[in-house]
Design an enzyme around this catalytic site. Structure first.
Site, PDB file in Angstrom:
ATOM      1  N   THR A   1     -39.174  19.382   1.838  1.00 57.32           N
ATOM      2  CA  THR A   1     -38.018  19.178   0.938  1.00 57.32           C
ATOM      3  C   THR A   1     -36.758  18.706   1.651  1.00 57.32           C
ATOM      4  OG1 THR A   1     -37.391  21.499   1.191  1.00 57.32           O
ATOM      5  CG2 THR A   1     -38.787  20.940  -0.706  1.00 57.32           C
TER       6      THR A   1
ATOM      7  N   GLU B   1     -41.590  25.441   6.705  1.00 61.53           N
ATOM      8  CA  GLU B   1     -41.930  25.003   5.340  1.00 61.53           C
ATOM      9  C   GLU B   1     -43.270  24.273   5.320  1.00 61.53           C
ATOM     10  OE1 GLU B   1     -38.902  22.844   3.097  1.00 61.53           O
ATOM     11  OE2 GLU B   1     -40.497  21.799   2.011  1.00 61.53           O
TER      12      GLU B   1
ATOM     13  N   HIS C   1     -32.009  28.764   7.896  1.00 64.87           N
ATOM     14  CA  HIS C   1     -31.801  28.371   9.293  1.00 64.87           C
ATOM     15  C   HIS C   1     -30.315  28.241   9.598  1.00 64.87           C
ATOM     16  CE1 HIS C   1     -36.138  26.577   9.258  1.00 64.87           C
ATOM     17  NE2 HIS C   1     -36.127  27.853   9.580  1.00 64.87           N
TER      18      HIS C   1
ATOM     19  N   CYS D   1     -35.546  17.527  -2.016  1.00 63.23           N
ATOM     20  CA  CYS D   1     -34.861  18.144  -3.155  1.00 63.23           C
ATOM     21  C   CYS D   1     -33.495  17.511  -3.405  1.00 63.23           C
ATOM     22  CB  CYS D   1     -34.720  19.646  -2.920  1.00 63.23           C
ATOM     23  SG  CYS D   1     -33.425  20.001  -1.744  1.00 63.23           S
TER      24      CYS D   1
ATOM     25  N   CYS E   1     -37.694  29.160  -2.067  1.00 63.86           N
ATOM     26  CA  CYS E   1     -36.962  28.356  -3.065  1.00 63.86           C
ATOM     27  C   CYS E   1     -37.945  27.836  -4.112  1.00 63.86           C
ATOM     28  CB  CYS E   1     -36.267  27.184  -2.385  1.00 63.86           C
ATOM     29  SG  CYS E   1     -35.469  26.102  -3.588  1.00 63.86           S
TER      30      CYS E   1
ATOM     31  N   CYS F   1     -26.937  25.263  -0.974  1.00 59.72           N
ATOM     32  CA  CYS F   1     -27.650  24.786  -2.159  1.00 59.72           C
ATOM     33  C   CYS F   1     -28.073  26.014  -2.975  1.00 59.72           C
ATOM     34  CB  CYS F   1     -28.886  24.007  -1.729  1.00 59.72           C
ATOM     35  SG  CYS F   1     -30.031  25.066  -0.794  1.00 59.72           S
TER      36      CYS F   1
ATOM     37  N   SER G   1     -31.981  23.731  11.810  1.00 58.82           N
ATOM     38  CA  SER G   1     -31.899  23.386  10.385  1.00 58.82           C
ATOM     39  C   SER G   1     -32.240  21.914  10.190  1.00 58.82           C
ATOM     40  CB  SER G   1     -30.484  23.680   9.862  1.00 58.82           C
ATOM     41  OG  SER G   1     -30.304  23.097   8.594  1.00 58.82           O
TER      42      SER G   1
ATOM     43  N   ASN H   1     -32.425  19.986   7.489  1.00 57.49           N
ATOM     44  CA  ASN H   1     -31.552  19.165   6.636  1.00 57.49           C
ATOM     45  C   ASN H   1     -30.210  18.899   7.304  1.00 57.49           C
ATOM     46  OD1 ASN H   1     -29.228  20.735   5.021  1.00 57.49           O
ATOM     47  ND2 ASN H   1     -30.896  22.158   5.459  1.00 57.49           N
TER      48      ASN H   1
END
Ligand code: 0CH
Ligand code: SF4
Length: 345
Positions: A191, A153, A68, A221, A123, A39, A249, A251
């Protein structure tokens, strides 16, 4: 959650392109999700570290993993990056980069006290959530932060106003939170969560607090939600979905869960092609492939080669959105930098 994200052009319909004609006689095929992989925030963070290495020379210290992903971290370590858990491990006066996941004001303060030179690769979309926390804390709201306990985060975001923020991770947490004034409660989020699971948590919170306010804009996001939409679009056709990404990670892990929830018969997370267990391929015709937001596409290409060697030669790309977004580098590194995309690809 809104349907379209800034910097994203929704595909008018799910479009499929590739080489279905080369599908093998036994029906073996690969569906390749798009969007997948890097991203804008990850690209910016990785380029930031690369530019810091170029500009100042090694060693460059990075607090926590810059993103990550094992391959990214190992590659940068080979180039002279020293990853540390805390700024207290960085020698006085040295340069330290803060990771894409963001840090609390306490971490900034500690770095300043120790006379460290800092570059903040948080970010901008994480920074946006930090600002929302500050704004609602200033207005004396109780903030329900939906996110995973222990994730960096969430630690950085809640650190903006710890006295106002309560973490909601599991359904049980919804029953545990306490508020001072039910008409002044807002939910915000990490996010990189599952969009569907987050909305479940919001519904549970709203049952307890009907006056719960929504965030001013989506906190999950564009990249997280786009990758989930793409894997959902192909999951029901897949006997197996392979998600390239690291176990830490958030996501990437969510993509495995979303694939299974959306009808994939099986799904696994792998860092590298050689981690695929050949038994997973028994009786499989359609393999879905995608990758998390911290994953360089070279790892996906290696997986496609690995699959091709075993007969999965036809690759059809399933496109649900086209992402156009990019972020300027942090101001500390922008000078002299040309914004060349990351070399760790
Ligand atoms: O998905 P998480 O947040 O664990 O992190 P990642 O894999 O490094 O992906 C990039 C997200 C960075 C902050 O949003
Ligand atoms: Fe930023 Fe989203 Fe990427 Fe995280 S996943 S770095 S919030 S763009």
């Amino acid at each position: 959650m809104s349907g379209s994200s800034p910097g994203t052009e929704p595909a008018t319909d799910v479009s499929i392109s590739g080489s279905p004609g080369s599908r093998s006689d036994d029906g073996k095929r690969v569906l390749l999700a798009k969007p997948r992989g890097y991203c804008a925030g990850v690209d910016r963070a990785v380029v930031t570290v690369e530019k810091a290495l170029e500009k100042y020379g090694p060693p460059v210290y990075v607090r926590k993993e810059i993103v990550h992903n094992r391959h990214v971290v190992d590659t940068l370590r080979e180039r002279g990056v020293i990853f540390v858990d805390e700024t207290s491990e960085v020698p006085e006066g040295a340069l330290v980069v803060f990771s894409a996941h963001g840090v609390s004001p306490a971490v900034h303060a500690e770095a300043e006290e120790r006379g460290l030179r800092t570059i903040d690769a948080t970010c901008p979309l994480v920074t946006k959530v930090h600002k929302e926390v500050n704004r609602f804390a200033r207005d004396d709201y109780d903030i329900m932060l939906i996110g995973h306990a222990g994730h960096e985060e969430v630690e950085g975001t809640s650190g903006e106003a710890p006295e106002h923020v309560q973490l909601v991770d599991t359904a049980d947490d919804v029953d545990k939170v306490t508020v001072r004034d039910p008409s002044k409660v807002v939910w915000l989020s990490q996010t990189t969560l599952s969009v569907d699971e987050t909305m479940e948590r919001v519904d549970q919170l709203k049952e307890r607090f009907p006056g719960l306010a929504d965030p001013p804009s989506d906190d999950i996001c564009y990249a997280t939600s786009n990758r989930q939409v793409a894997v959902k679009a192909m999951a029901a056709e897949c006997d197996l979905v392979l998600v390239v990404g690291s176990t830490n990670s958030s996501n990437s892990r969510r993509l495995v869960e979303v694939a299974l929830q959306a009808g994939a018969r099986d799904a696994h997370l792998i860092d590298y092609a050689d981690q695929v267990d050949e038994n997973w391929l028994d009786g499989v015709r359609t393999v879905g492939v995608t990758s998390g937001a911290s994953v360089p596409d070279v790892l996906v290409m290696q997986l496609l080669d690995w699959l091709a060697e075993r007969g999965w030669t036809g690759v059809e790309e399933v496109t649900t959105a086209n992402e156009k977004i990019s972020f300027a580098l942090p101001r500390e590194i922008r000078k002299d930098a040309d914004g060349t995309p990351s070399g760790v690809r």
